[in-house]
Scaffold this motif. Sequence first.
Motif, mmCIF file in Angstrom:
data_model
loop_
_atom_site.group_PDB
_atom_site.id
_atom_site.type_symbol
_atom_site.label_atom_id
_atom_site.label_comp_id
_atom_site.label_asym_id
_atom_site.label_seq_id
_atom_site.Cartn_x
_atom_site.Cartn_y
_atom_site.Cartn_z
ATOM 1 N N ALA A 54 0.839 -1.195 0.000
ATOM 2 C CA ALA A 54 0.000 0.000 0.000
ATOM 3 C C ALA A 54 0.876 1.247 0.000
ATOM 4 N N ARG A 55 0.254 2.401 -0.242
ATOM 5 C CA ARG A 55 0.976 3.660 -0.317
ATOM 6 C C ARG A 55 1.090 4.283 1.067
ATOM 7 N N GLN A 56 2.297 4.662 1.436
ATOM 8 C CA GLN A 56 2.567 5.434 2.644
ATOM 9 C C GLN A 56 2.660 6.899 2.224
ATOM 10 N N THR A 57 1.845 7.769 2.814
ATOM 11 C CA THR A 57 1.722 9.132 2.321
ATOM 12 C C THR A 57 2.148 10.144 3.379
ATOM 13 N N PHE A 80 9.934 10.377 7.206
ATOM 14 C CA PHE A 80 9.412 9.767 5.981
ATOM 15 C C PHE A 80 10.546 9.120 5.185
ATOM 16 N N ALA A 81 11.686 9.805 5.102
ATOM 17 C CA ALA A 81 12.833 9.279 4.366
ATOM 18 C C ALA A 81 13.406 8.044 5.053
ATOM 19 N N ALA A 82 13.476 8.056 6.394
ATOM 20 C CA ALA A 82 13.985 6.886 7.118
ATOM 21 C C ALA A 82 13.091 5.673 6.900
ATOM 22 N N ASP A 83 11.783 5.881 6.883
ATOM 23 C CA ASP A 83 10.848 4.786 6.628
ATOM 24 C C ASP A 83 11.005 4.273 5.203
ATOM 25 N N TYR A 84 11.236 5.182 4.263
ATOM 26 C CA TYR A 84 11.420 4.762 2.873
ATOM 27 C C TYR A 84 12.697 3.951 2.702
ATOM 28 N N ILE A 92 9.911 7.399 -4.874
ATOM 29 C CA ILE A 92 9.008 8.302 -4.152
ATOM 30 C C ILE A 92 8.234 9.128 -5.173
ATOM 31 N N LEU A 93 6.943 9.260 -4.961
ATOM 32 C CA LEU A 93 6.075 10.035 -5.845
ATOM 33 C C LEU A 93 5.691 11.331 -5.153
ATOM 34 N N ARG A 143 1.926 16.189 -2.001
ATOM 35 C CA ARG A 143 1.640 14.870 -1.458
ATOM 36 C C ARG A 143 2.745 13.900 -1.840
ATOM 37 N N LEU A 144 3.513 13.476 -0.831
ATOM 38 C CA LEU A 144 4.572 12.498 -1.016
ATOM 39 C C LEU A 144 4.039 11.106 -0.699
ATOM 40 N N SER A 145 4.507 10.118 -1.417
ATOM 41 C CA SER A 145 4.069 8.745 -1.153
ATOM 42 C C SER A 145 5.071 7.760 -1.726
#
Length: 250
Positions: A54-57, A80-84, A92-93, A143-145
């Motif tokens: 799923a998408r993390q936003t 957010f970057a650490a999770d990515y 990343i979108l 919106r980053l995801s």
Amino acid sequence: MHILDMSGSSRSFALLLVALGLPLAGCSNVDRAVATSPIPDDYHLRHPVVLTDARQTLDIFLNGVSDKLDDRQGRDVAAFAADYRAHGQGRILALLPRGRVSGQAVDSTLSSIRRALSSAGVKGEIEVGSYRALDPSLAAPVRLSFTKLQARLASRCGDWPDDLGSGSNVNTWENRSYYNLGCSTQQTLAAQVDDPRDLVRPRAEDPSDVQMRTRAIGDLRGSADARHGIDPATQWQSSSLIPIGSGGGR
């Protein structure tokens, strides 16, 4: 000796007692397990936790014409970057708002996001798209995801297909759990789990700590100065050479 005369009214009275006893005898064969059976529905099966991509936003609100993000949004992008980096799949979108918003503010915010992602260790390129902001009275964020493995419910909480107060509800008669029972508990479990794979299999064991193990054995057996350790009833053989016929120890 008196012989009971079963003729007439006495015989009719006896037949009446037999007739009344037949229904009572049938009551002893009632299946009481139906009335006292346990609740058959398991909310783990009714609301299962499943693993899905799923998408993390993350929404980053426009910072005007400033060349950097504020402290709060900077920390959000870093997390957010650490999770990515730990769980992300693909690129990343970044969806940019278009319409009744300042194009300069959007471009400045995107540049700030790129610098923050790069400072957090994200390498490569990000994919850029757009969406149309229709209501000018509402904030239009960037919106980053990214896609990651997540734990979610296969069903949706808040559905009430039956009226719990209705007299025609069979679940009330049979002491069954209502449909939505346990859904919020499963939802909370799925949201709190750190790694969704922990729900499928345990993690590999870490190697044992040799120093801790050696110290524990030394405390039990005792040191060279003290022949006894924690267990005073045991004397441990320190020599690896045991004479034949010695009984295995001293």
